[in-house]
Write an enzyme that holds these catalytic residues in place. Sequence first.
Site, PDB file in Angstrom:
ATOM      1  N   LYS A  96       0.812  -1.231   0.000  1.00 39.40           N
ATOM      2  CA  LYS A  96       0.000   0.000   0.000  1.00 39.40           C
ATOM      3  C   LYS A  96       0.844   1.278   0.000  1.00 39.40           C
ATOM      4  CE  LYS A  96      -4.101  -1.892   2.249  1.00 39.40           C
ATOM      5  NZ  LYS A  96      -5.107  -1.765   3.303  1.00 39.40           N
ATOM      6  N   ASN A 135      -4.897   1.977  -1.675  1.00 40.96           N
ATOM      7  CA  ASN A 135      -5.377   0.589  -1.753  1.00 40.96           C
ATOM      8  C   ASN A 135      -6.141   0.354  -3.058  1.00 40.96           C
ATOM      9  OD1 ASN A 135      -7.698   2.096  -1.030  1.00 40.96           O
ATOM     10  ND2 ASN A 135      -8.656   0.237  -0.263  1.00 40.96           N
ATOM     11  N   ALA A 171      -3.184   0.366   8.750  1.00 38.46           N
ATOM     12  CA  ALA A 171      -4.616   0.489   9.007  1.00 38.46           C
ATOM     13  C   ALA A 171      -4.889   1.504  10.116  1.00 38.46           C
ATOM     14  CB  ALA A 171      -5.202  -0.872   9.371  1.00 38.46           C
ATOM     15  N   THR A 203      -4.694  -3.796  15.348  1.00 39.64           N
ATOM     16  CA  THR A 203      -3.601  -4.776  15.356  1.00 39.64           C
ATOM     17  C   THR A 203      -4.186  -6.088  14.815  1.00 39.64           C
ATOM     18  OG1 THR A 203      -3.993  -5.882  17.471  1.00 39.64           O
ATOM     19  CG2 THR A 203      -2.824  -3.773  17.575  1.00 39.64           C
ATOM     20  N   MET A 231      -7.051 -12.251  15.017  1.00 40.20           N
ATOM     21  CA  MET A 231      -7.317 -12.721  13.654  1.00 40.20           C
ATOM     22  C   MET A 231      -7.291 -14.242  13.559  1.00 40.20           C
ATOM     23  SD  MET A 231      -5.202 -10.509  10.917  1.00 40.20           S
ATOM     24  CE  MET A 231      -5.142 -11.556   9.498  1.00 40.20           C
ATOM     25  N   TYR A 270     -11.953  -8.717  10.206  1.00 38.55           N
ATOM     26  CA  TYR A 270     -13.230  -9.210   9.660  1.00 38.55           C
ATOM     27  C   TYR A 270     -13.307 -10.737   9.661  1.00 38.55           C
ATOM     28  CZ  TYR A 270      -9.963  -8.938   5.788  1.00 38.55           C
ATOM     29  OH  TYR A 270      -8.825  -9.027   5.017  1.00 38.55           O
ATOM     30  N   GLY A 305     -15.266  -5.668  11.427  1.00 39.67           N
ATOM     31  CA  GLY A 305     -14.553  -5.132  10.266  1.00 39.67           C
ATOM     32  C   GLY A 305     -15.192  -5.393   8.910  1.00 39.67           C
TER      33      GLY A 305
HETATM   34  P1  NAP Z   1       0.379  -3.627   9.928  1.00 43.29           P
HETATM   35  O1  NAP Z   1       0.745  -2.463   9.059  1.00 43.29           O
HETATM   36  O2  NAP Z   1       1.240  -4.837   9.972  1.00 43.29           O
HETATM   37  O3  NAP Z   1       0.212  -3.042  11.433  1.00 43.29           O
HETATM   38  C1  NAP Z   1      -0.118  -3.855  12.528  1.00 43.29           C
HETATM   39  C2  NAP Z   1       0.047  -3.065  13.820  1.00 43.29           C
HETATM   40  O4  NAP Z   1      -0.290  -3.926  14.904  1.00 43.29           O
HETATM   41  C3  NAP Z   1       1.478  -2.571  14.072  1.00 43.29           C
HETATM   42  O5  NAP Z   1       1.440  -1.357  14.765  1.00 43.29           O
HETATM   43  C4  NAP Z   1       2.044  -3.673  14.976  1.00 43.29           C
HETATM   44  O6  NAP Z   1       3.087  -3.243  15.819  1.00 43.29           O
HETATM   45  C5  NAP Z   1       0.822  -3.992  15.814  1.00 43.29           C
HETATM   46  N1  NAP Z   1       0.917  -5.322  16.384  1.00 43.29           N
HETATM   47  C6  NAP Z   1       1.050  -6.504  15.739  1.00 43.29           C
HETATM   48  N2  NAP Z   1       1.091  -7.517  16.620  1.00 43.29           N
HETATM   49  C7  NAP Z   1       1.014  -6.954  17.861  1.00 43.29           C
HETATM   50  C8  NAP Z   1       1.057  -7.472  19.184  1.00 43.29           C
HETATM   51  N3  NAP Z   1       1.145  -8.784  19.426  1.00 43.29           N
HETATM   52  N4  NAP Z   1       0.966  -6.603  20.227  1.00 43.29           N
HETATM   53  C9  NAP Z   1       0.859  -5.273  20.001  1.00 43.29           C
HETATM   54  N5  NAP Z   1       0.829  -4.717  18.771  1.00 43.29           N
HETATM   55  C10 NAP Z   1       0.908  -5.553  17.721  1.00 43.29           C
HETATM   56  O7  NAP Z   1      -1.064  -4.175   9.548  1.00 43.29           O
HETATM   57  P2  NAP Z   1      -2.317  -3.312   9.044  1.00 43.29           P
HETATM   58  O8  NAP Z   1      -2.369  -3.277   7.587  1.00 43.29           O
HETATM   59  O9  NAP Z   1      -2.307  -2.031   9.790  1.00 43.29           O
HETATM   60  O10 NAP Z   1      -3.540  -4.248   9.522  1.00 43.29           O
HETATM   61  C11 NAP Z   1      -3.868  -4.406  10.887  1.00 43.29           C
HETATM   62  C12 NAP Z   1      -5.166  -5.193  11.022  1.00 43.29           C
HETATM   63  O11 NAP Z   1      -6.229  -4.486  10.389  1.00 43.29           O
HETATM   64  C13 NAP Z   1      -5.155  -6.573  10.370  1.00 43.29           C
HETATM   65  O12 NAP Z   1      -5.813  -7.459  11.231  1.00 43.29           O
HETATM   66  C14 NAP Z   1      -5.965  -6.401   9.103  1.00 43.29           C
HETATM   67  O13 NAP Z   1      -6.643  -7.576   8.719  1.00 43.29           O
HETATM   68  C15 NAP Z   1      -6.972  -5.340   9.543  1.00 43.29           C
HETATM   69  N6  NAP Z   1      -7.484  -4.554   8.396  1.00 43.29           N
HETATM   70  C16 NAP Z   1      -8.811  -4.592   8.153  1.00 43.29           C
HETATM   71  C17 NAP Z   1      -9.335  -3.868   7.088  1.00 43.29           C
HETATM   72  C18 NAP Z   1     -10.812  -3.917   6.789  1.00 43.29           C
HETATM   73  O14 NAP Z   1     -11.194  -3.533   5.687  1.00 43.29           O
HETATM   74  N7  NAP Z   1     -11.647  -4.337   7.723  1.00 43.29           N
HETATM   75  C19 NAP Z   1      -8.496  -3.098   6.283  1.00 43.29           C
HETATM   76  C20 NAP Z   1      -7.115  -3.061   6.581  1.00 43.29           C
HETATM   77  C21 NAP Z   1      -6.618  -3.807   7.648  1.00 43.29           C
HETATM   78  P3  NAP Z   1       4.603  -3.091  15.287  1.00 43.29           P
HETATM   79  O15 NAP Z   1       4.595  -1.829  14.465  1.00 43.29           O
HETATM   80  O16 NAP Z   1       5.379  -2.998  16.557  1.00 43.29           O
HETATM   81  O17 NAP Z   1       4.885  -4.322  14.478  1.00 43.29           O
END
Ligand code: NAP
Length: 285
Positions: free
Chosen positions: A66, A87, A132, A195, A199, A228, A249
């Site tokens: 993205k 996106n 996100a 986060t 999931m 979701y 979601g």
């Molecule tokens: P991303 O860029 O990988 O970001 C994930 C975030 O969560 C980062 O800040 C990461 O921290 C943090 N994280 C991961 N594991 C963690 C843990 N165990 N404890 C604390 N923090 C943690 O992913 P993203 O694209 O933002 O997506 C995040 C979520 O949103 C996913 O589940 C995705 O499926 C969902 N999403 C949904 C939609 C929708 O349309 N409904 C759209 C986009 C995303 P670090 O930076 O320290 O790694």
Amino acid sequence: MTIKLGIIGYPLSHSLSKVMQEAALKDLGLEGTYEIMEVEPEDLIDKIKEIKCQNFTGFNVTIPHKVPVTVFLDEVDPLADISGSANTVKILPDRSFKGYNTDIYGFTQGFSEKQKNRLKGKKAAILGTGGAARAVAIGLNVIGVKEIDFYSRNVINASSMVNFLRENFPQTVFGVKQIQSLSNLSDVSVLINATPIGMRGQSMDLSPVEEKVLKTMRVGSIVYDIIYNPRTTKLLETAKKLDLETIDGTDMLVHQGAKAFEIWTGEKPDAAIMKMALLDSLAKW
Ligand code: NAP
């Protein structure tokens, strides 16, 4: 003319976008295809060149492309510009690429009008500081939320994103706190999980927030999990038990897709049809 669509991302073994977009094409009687294109980060340049030479109408972009895809865009809409990520890409008649961010719109569509009105001038807490989370923060600004606290496991890494938001949204107060320190949500009107904790396939039995912390939220507060799959995460299960309002979601996913469809085809799809296709597909997991 056949509408040629697709999605690039990695990994991408199963894409729910395909079932939603194909349902919209079918419902509107449009001939088209939606191709799943798994592209590893080192192959992104070659894939973009390939797409440019083919007769694509447009494509979706997901993790981890993205942000990197923005380098290849000739034009961006204001939300893609401010979020620094796209996106959705539309291929214009001269084969140039225009990038959009429809995640922000999708996120805001998850709220009812009543909830949006209630959140104006209020405080939000966002768990996570990834791509996100940034879209969520911009969406909350669009709604009129006045204060946002991010909860991160790495406050130092999060500071550049927060500084960027502070510069672009000076009317909003942003804070970053350690996620492990989260103990009181009594002044927060909406809590958003951005986060992947909860999931399917990763940590479905886990919640990013303990029940005793959720209990500190006031009656009428909202818990929004943008995950979701599953639809009801552990976090939402606990929030429901505590009589908090919950949002999953699926609507975010459906509405980001519906907006992308409209950008590509100029036709407004029936979001309810897309949601039905998504829920059918999710039920098979
Ligand atoms: P991303 O860029 O990988 O970001 C994930 C975030 O969560 C980062 O800040 C990461 O921290 C943090 N994280 C991961 N594991 C963690 C843990 N165990 N404890 C604390 N923090 C943690 O992913 P993203 O694209 O933002 O997506 C995040 C979520 O949103 C996913 O589940 C995705 O499926 C969902 N999403 C949904 C939609 C929708 O349309 N409904 C759209 C986009 C995303 P670090 O930076 O320290 O790694």
